[in-house]
Design a protein around this motif. Structure first.
Motif, short mmCIF file in Angstrom:
data_model
loop_
_atom_site.label_atom_id
_atom_site.label_comp_id
_atom_site.label_asym_id
_atom_site.label_seq_id
_atom_site.Cartn_x
_atom_site.Cartn_y
_atom_site.Cartn_z
N GLY A 1 31.97 -36.21 -13.54
CA GLY A 1 31.22 -35.00 -13.22
C GLY A 1 29.98 -35.30 -12.41
O GLY A 1 29.74 -36.44 -11.99
N GLY A 2 29.19 -34.27 -12.16
CA GLY A 2 27.97 -34.43 -11.39
C GLY A 2 28.18 -34.20 -9.91
O GLY A 2 29.21 -33.64 -9.48
N ASP A 3 27.25 -34.67 -9.10
CA ASP A 3 27.27 -34.42 -7.66
C ASP A 3 28.50 -34.98 -6.96
O ASP A 3 28.92 -34.46 -5.92
CB ASP A 3 26.02 -35.00 -7.00
CG ASP A 3 24.74 -34.28 -7.41
OD1 ASP A 3 24.85 -33.16 -7.95
OD2 ASP A 3 23.65 -34.83 -7.21
N ILE A 4 29.08 -36.04 -7.52
CA ILE A 4 30.24 -36.65 -6.86
C ILE A 4 31.39 -35.66 -6.71
O ILE A 4 32.18 -35.75 -5.77
CB ILE A 4 30.69 -37.91 -7.65
CG1 ILE A 4 31.64 -38.75 -6.79
CG2 ILE A 4 31.33 -37.52 -8.98
CD1 ILE A 4 31.97 -40.10 -7.39
N CYS A 5 31.47 -34.69 -7.61
CA CYS A 5 32.57 -33.71 -7.59
C CYS A 5 32.55 -32.83 -6.35
O CYS A 5 33.60 -32.34 -5.92
CB CYS A 5 32.50 -32.80 -8.82
SG CYS A 5 32.71 -33.62 -10.38
N ILE A 6 31.35 -32.59 -5.81
CA ILE A 6 31.24 -31.63 -4.72
C ILE A 6 31.03 -32.31 -3.36
O ILE A 6 30.78 -31.64 -2.36
CB ILE A 6 30.10 -30.62 -4.99
CG1 ILE A 6 28.76 -31.34 -5.22
CG2 ILE A 6 30.44 -29.74 -6.18
CD1 ILE A 6 27.57 -30.41 -5.37
N LEU A 7 31.14 -33.63 -3.32
CA LEU A 7 31.03 -34.33 -2.04
C LEU A 7 32.29 -34.09 -1.21
O LEU A 7 33.39 -33.95 -1.76
CB LEU A 7 30.83 -35.83 -2.26
CG LEU A 7 29.47 -36.25 -2.82
CD1 LEU A 7 29.45 -37.75 -3.09
CD2 LEU A 7 28.34 -35.86 -1.88
N PRO A 8 32.18 -34.07 0.11
CA PRO A 8 33.36 -33.87 0.96
C PRO A 8 34.39 -34.98 0.76
O PRO A 8 34.02 -36.15 0.63
CB PRO A 8 32.78 -33.93 2.38
CG PRO A 8 31.32 -33.65 2.24
CD PRO A 8 30.93 -34.19 0.90
N PHE A 9 35.65 -34.60 0.69
CA PHE A 9 36.77 -35.54 0.57
C PHE A 9 36.63 -36.44 -0.66
O PHE A 9 37.01 -37.62 -0.64
CB PHE A 9 36.88 -36.40 1.85
CG PHE A 9 36.87 -35.59 3.11
CD1 PHE A 9 37.98 -34.87 3.51
CD2 PHE A 9 35.72 -35.52 3.90
CE1 PHE A 9 37.97 -34.12 4.68
CE2 PHE A 9 35.69 -34.78 5.06
CZ PHE A 9 36.81 -34.06 5.46
N ALA A 10 36.08 -35.88 -1.74
CA ALA A 10 35.79 -36.67 -2.94
C ALA A 10 37.05 -37.27 -3.55
O ALA A 10 37.03 -38.40 -4.03
CB ALA A 10 35.06 -35.81 -3.97
N ASP A 11 38.16 -36.53 -3.54
CA ASP A 11 39.42 -37.07 -4.08
C ASP A 11 39.85 -38.30 -3.29
O ASP A 11 40.19 -39.34 -3.87
CB ASP A 11 40.52 -36.01 -4.03
CG ASP A 11 40.41 -34.99 -5.14
OD1 ASP A 11 39.27 -34.71 -5.56
OD2 ASP A 11 41.44 -34.48 -5.59
N LYS A 12 39.85 -38.17 -2.00
CA LYS A 12 40.32 -39.24 -1.11
C LYS A 12 39.40 -40.45 -1.15
O LYS A 12 39.87 -41.60 -1.20
CB LYS A 12 40.42 -38.70 0.32
CG LYS A 12 40.75 -39.75 1.37
CD LYS A 12 40.73 -39.14 2.77
CE LYS A 12 40.93 -40.21 3.84
NZ LYS A 12 40.86 -39.63 5.20
N LEU A 13 38.10 -40.22 -1.13
CA LEU A 13 37.14 -41.31 -1.00
C LEU A 13 36.77 -41.97 -2.33
O LEU A 13 36.45 -43.16 -2.37
CB LEU A 13 35.86 -40.81 -0.32
CG LEU A 13 36.01 -40.30 1.11
CD1 LEU A 13 34.69 -39.71 1.60
CD2 LEU A 13 36.48 -41.42 2.04
N PHE A 14 36.81 -41.20 -3.42
CA PHE A 14 36.35 -41.73 -4.70
C PHE A 14 37.43 -41.74 -5.78
O PHE A 14 37.80 -42.79 -6.31
CB PHE A 14 35.14 -40.92 -5.20
CG PHE A 14 33.94 -41.03 -4.31
CD1 PHE A 14 33.12 -42.15 -4.36
CD2 PHE A 14 33.62 -40.02 -3.41
CE1 PHE A 14 32.01 -42.27 -3.55
CE2 PHE A 14 32.52 -40.13 -2.58
CZ PHE A 14 31.71 -41.25 -2.65
N LEU A 15 37.94 -40.56 -6.13
CA LEU A 15 38.82 -40.45 -7.29
C LEU A 15 40.10 -41.27 -7.14
O LEU A 15 40.43 -42.09 -8.01
CB LEU A 15 39.17 -38.98 -7.54
CG LEU A 15 40.03 -38.70 -8.78
CD1 LEU A 15 39.30 -39.15 -10.05
CD2 LEU A 15 40.39 -37.23 -8.87
N ASN A 16 40.81 -41.09 -6.05
CA ASN A 16 42.09 -41.80 -5.88
C ASN A 16 41.91 -43.33 -5.81
O ASN A 16 42.69 -44.06 -6.44
CB ASN A 16 42.82 -41.28 -4.64
CG ASN A 16 43.26 -39.83 -4.80
OD1 ASN A 16 43.37 -39.33 -5.92
ND2 ASN A 16 43.49 -39.14 -3.69
#
Length: 205
Positions: free
Chosen positions: A156-171
């Motif tokens: 949670g937090g700001d990372i959730c609303i960053l552009p392309f968050a799934d591609k750049l962080f989560l995955n």
């Protein structure tokens, strides 16, 4: 009222109970990094109420004597705020990057959102910064999984609303953990409440 990540965990725990989940970790990545630990649907706070303060987690033997001042080691290198600071530091050291042109040479305009957009557009320096952040977060999450053995980890937090968050962080985080973990990886997903989880949890208290 309560630690900000803990109140987020209280909010998420409503979802956990409804879905039969008893053990979970809520990890918030914003200006800092922290976690709320849920065990048997109860917020675990530890003896001094500091359980989950993983922003102070030290990674690597060479950093063992890291002097904690305002920021712990992990959050110094793995928060949304640190992404901006590391970018500006690198540019001042002569790193070549599209970020300078995007910000019209005004380094004060550079933020984590701009860095994510640049990384998605192929900017090598921005991709390196995010990759380093992903690696540190992956190590921290692996440690949490091995200690707590949760059914789910919520980011949670700001990372959730960053552009392309799934591609750049989560995955990439999930890929790192799948590769390293010796047993089945728990569910790892972004919070559906985004940055609102904390204020909701505070109101519930």
């Amino acid at each position: 009222i309560e630690n900000d990540v803990n109140v987020s965990a209280i909010t998420e725990n409503i979802f956990f109970k409804r879905n039969g989940i008893k053990n979970a970790v809520v990890l918030e990545i914003s200006r800092g990094v922290g976690s709320g630990i849920i065990i048997n649907n109860q917020l675990f706070k530890g003896r001094h109420g500091t359980s989950g303060e993983i922003g102070n987690l030290i990674i690597g033997r060479e950093n063992l004597r890291f002097k904690i001042k305002n920021k712990g080691f992990l959050e110094k290198y793995s928060s949304a705020e640190s992404l901006k600071k590391q970018a500006i530091k690198g540019i001042n050291k002569g790193k070549k990057t599209k970020l300078v042109d995007i910000a019209n040479s005004d380094l004060g305009l550079i933020d984590s959102e701009i860095i994510c957009n640049a990384a998605n557009d192929g900017d090598r320096f921005s991709k390196e910064l995010i990759s380093k952040m992903v690696d540190f977060l992956s190590i921290a999450i692996l440690d949490l999984i091995l200690i707590v053995d949760p059914e789910i980890i919520i980011l949670g937090g700001d990372i959730c609303i960053l552009p392309f968050a799934d591609k750049l962080f989560l995955n990439p985080i999930i890929k790192n953990i799948d590769y390293s973990l010796p047993f089945k990886t728990p569910v790892i997903k972004f919070s559906e409440l985004g940055t609102d989880a904390g204020s909701i949890g505070a109101s519930l208290m």
